[in-house]
Design a protein around this motif. Structure first.
Motif, PDB file in Angstrom:
ATOM      1  N   PRO A   1       0.317   4.073  -2.918  1.00  0.00           N
ATOM      2  CA  PRO A   1      -0.467   4.219  -4.199  1.00  0.00           C
ATOM      3  C   PRO A   1       0.213   4.747  -5.358  1.00  0.00           C
ATOM      4  O   PRO A   1       1.119   5.780  -5.076  1.00  0.00           O
TER       5      PRO A   1
ATOM      6  N   LEU B   1      -6.404   5.489  -6.852  1.00  0.00           N
ATOM      7  CA  LEU B   1      -5.675   5.042  -5.734  1.00  0.00           C
ATOM      8  C   LEU B   1      -4.583   6.208  -5.430  1.00  0.00           C
ATOM      9  O   LEU B   1      -3.471   6.194  -6.280  1.00  0.00           O
ATOM     10  N   THR B   2      -4.467   6.988  -4.576  1.00  0.00           N
ATOM     11  CA  THR B   2      -3.407   7.872  -4.138  1.00  0.00           C
ATOM     12  C   THR B   2      -3.151   8.068  -2.891  1.00  0.00           C
ATOM     13  O   THR B   2      -3.735   7.388  -1.982  1.00  0.00           O
TER      14      THR B   2
ATOM     15  N   ASN C   1      -6.343   9.217  -0.528  1.00  0.00           N
ATOM     16  CA  ASN C   1      -7.528   8.314  -0.122  1.00  0.00           C
ATOM     17  C   ASN C   1      -7.230   7.283   0.360  1.00  0.00           C
ATOM     18  O   ASN C   1      -8.102   6.361   0.655  1.00  0.00           O
ATOM     19  N   GLN C   2      -5.700   7.105   0.885  1.00  0.00           N
ATOM     20  CA  GLN C   2      -5.146   5.690   1.709  1.00  0.00           C
ATOM     21  C   GLN C   2      -5.746   5.851   2.847  1.00  0.00           C
ATOM     22  O   GLN C   2      -5.149   6.695   3.761  1.00  0.00           O
TER      23      GLN C   2
ATOM     24  N   SER D   1      -3.472  -1.130   2.942  1.00  0.00           N
ATOM     25  CA  SER D   1      -4.021  -1.653   1.902  1.00  0.00           C
ATOM     26  C   SER D   1      -5.318  -1.127   1.528  1.00  0.00           C
ATOM     27  O   SER D   1      -6.233  -1.754   0.863  1.00  0.00           O
ATOM     28  N   ARG D   2      -5.941  -0.086   2.352  1.00  0.00           N
ATOM     29  CA  ARG D   2      -7.484   0.243   2.249  1.00  0.00           C
ATOM     30  C   ARG D   2      -7.626   1.440   1.698  1.00  0.00           C
ATOM     31  O   ARG D   2      -6.730   2.392   2.116  1.00  0.00           O
ATOM     32  N   TYR D   3      -8.532   1.766   0.943  1.00  0.00           N
ATOM     33  CA  TYR D   3      -8.679   3.066   0.297  1.00  0.00           C
ATOM     34  C   TYR D   3     -10.199   3.522   0.312  1.00  0.00           C
ATOM     35  O   TYR D   3     -11.063   2.773   0.611  1.00  0.00           O
TER      36      TYR D   3
ATOM     37  N   ASP E   1     -13.222   5.545  -1.341  1.00  0.00           N
ATOM     38  CA  ASP E   1     -13.947   6.105  -2.581  1.00  0.00           C
ATOM     39  C   ASP E   1     -14.995   7.242  -2.055  1.00  0.00           C
ATOM     40  O   ASP E   1     -16.033   6.970  -1.650  1.00  0.00           O
TER      41      ASP E   1
ATOM     42  N   VAL F   1     -15.135   2.132   1.672  1.00  0.00           N
ATOM     43  CA  VAL F   1     -13.762   1.889   2.079  1.00  0.00           C
ATOM     44  C   VAL F   1     -13.396   0.411   1.605  1.00  0.00           C
ATOM     45  O   VAL F   1     -14.233  -0.424   2.155  1.00  0.00           O
TER      46      VAL F   1
END
Length: 248
Positions: free
Chosen positions: A45, A61-62, A65-66, A70-72, A74, A80
């Motif tokens: 990220p 995107l950091t 919060n990963q 490839s999923r994050y 909020d 997610v």
């Protein structure tokens, strides 16, 4: 240099690319790596600001919060979601898929990342040789995120060949600025729709002008005598003359 080394070097180039130039760097190096999935796995990220799918919210995107590769997460909405660093054109593809489905009978659209721009190609063909006509609509739209500008062109070709040979071949170019902020992909799709609607309206107006002015100028409304010709009477005269000739 091994494949893993090439991927690591390419990922390093991406992570150190100047602000706003990630797409340019990616397009320059992806041909060397030739493995998008492997390159995706190497990209971490980069504090990108993105829209959360299905939510009226944005998130950074950091590494913090990963959730997975490839999923994050909020944290504001508890959502997610998946974000593909290598395919920023996906949101525009979604909007244009809906646009083409609503406005084209036989339409296809593809969106590509190309030389720092997001390029959308729309094609609609309808062939009806049994009815003596074929036609195609082709449009190419290029959105430059750095300049927030949309440029494109649309072209129509139609061939009508029943008892004659008539062709329409016309093209128009367009350019417009996209307002920065949220829902950029939606704004791009909306502007494309407006430009194409103007183009189609121009064609319709041109046909009306041909019917009302140009075609009428090719022949007299009335003959020189200023009287309408009674074609039925002329036909009766001709039949009568032929009958009289046959009796003689």
């Amino acid at each position: 240099m091994s494949s893993d080394d090439r991927i690591a070097k390419a990922a390093s180039f991406l992570l150190h690319s100047p602000p706003g130039e990630v797409d340019d760097v990616f397009n320059d190096i992806r041909g060397i790596v030739n493995d998008d999935d492997a390159l995706q796995a190497q990209i971490e990220p980069q504090f990108l600001v993105v829209e959360v799918p299905g939510q009226q919210s944005t998130v950074l995107l950091t590494p913090y919060n990963q959730v997975s590769e490839s999923r994050y997460l909020d944290p504001n909405t508890g959502t997610v979601f998946t974000f593909d660093h290598l395919r920023p054109a996906g949101a525009l593809q979604t909007h244009l898929d809906q646009y083409v489905a609503n406005h084209y009978t036989n339409g296809s659209v593809s969106v590509f990342a190309h030389e720092g721009a997001v390029v959308s190609c729309i094609v609609s063909n309808k062939f009806s040789p049994g009815n003596f006509w074929n036609g195609s609509w082709r449009a190419v739209w290029s959105f430059n995120p750095a300049m927030a500008q949309l440029n494109g062109s649309a072209k129509v070709r139609v061939h009508y060949f029943e008892d004659g040979n008539v062709q329409l071949d016309t093209q128009s170019d367009f350019a417009g600025d996209i307002e920065a902020g949220r829902d950029v992909a939606k704004k791009v799709a909306k502007m494309i729709g407006q430009f194409e609607a103007d183009f189609q309206q121009g064609i319709n107006d041109g046909y009306r002008q041909l019917a009302e002015r140009t075609f009428k100028g090719l022949r007299r409304t009335l003959p020189v005598t200023r009287n309408k010709i009674d074609w039925e009477k002329i036909a009766n005269y001709k039949i009568g003359g032929e009958l009289a000739h046959a009796e003689n």
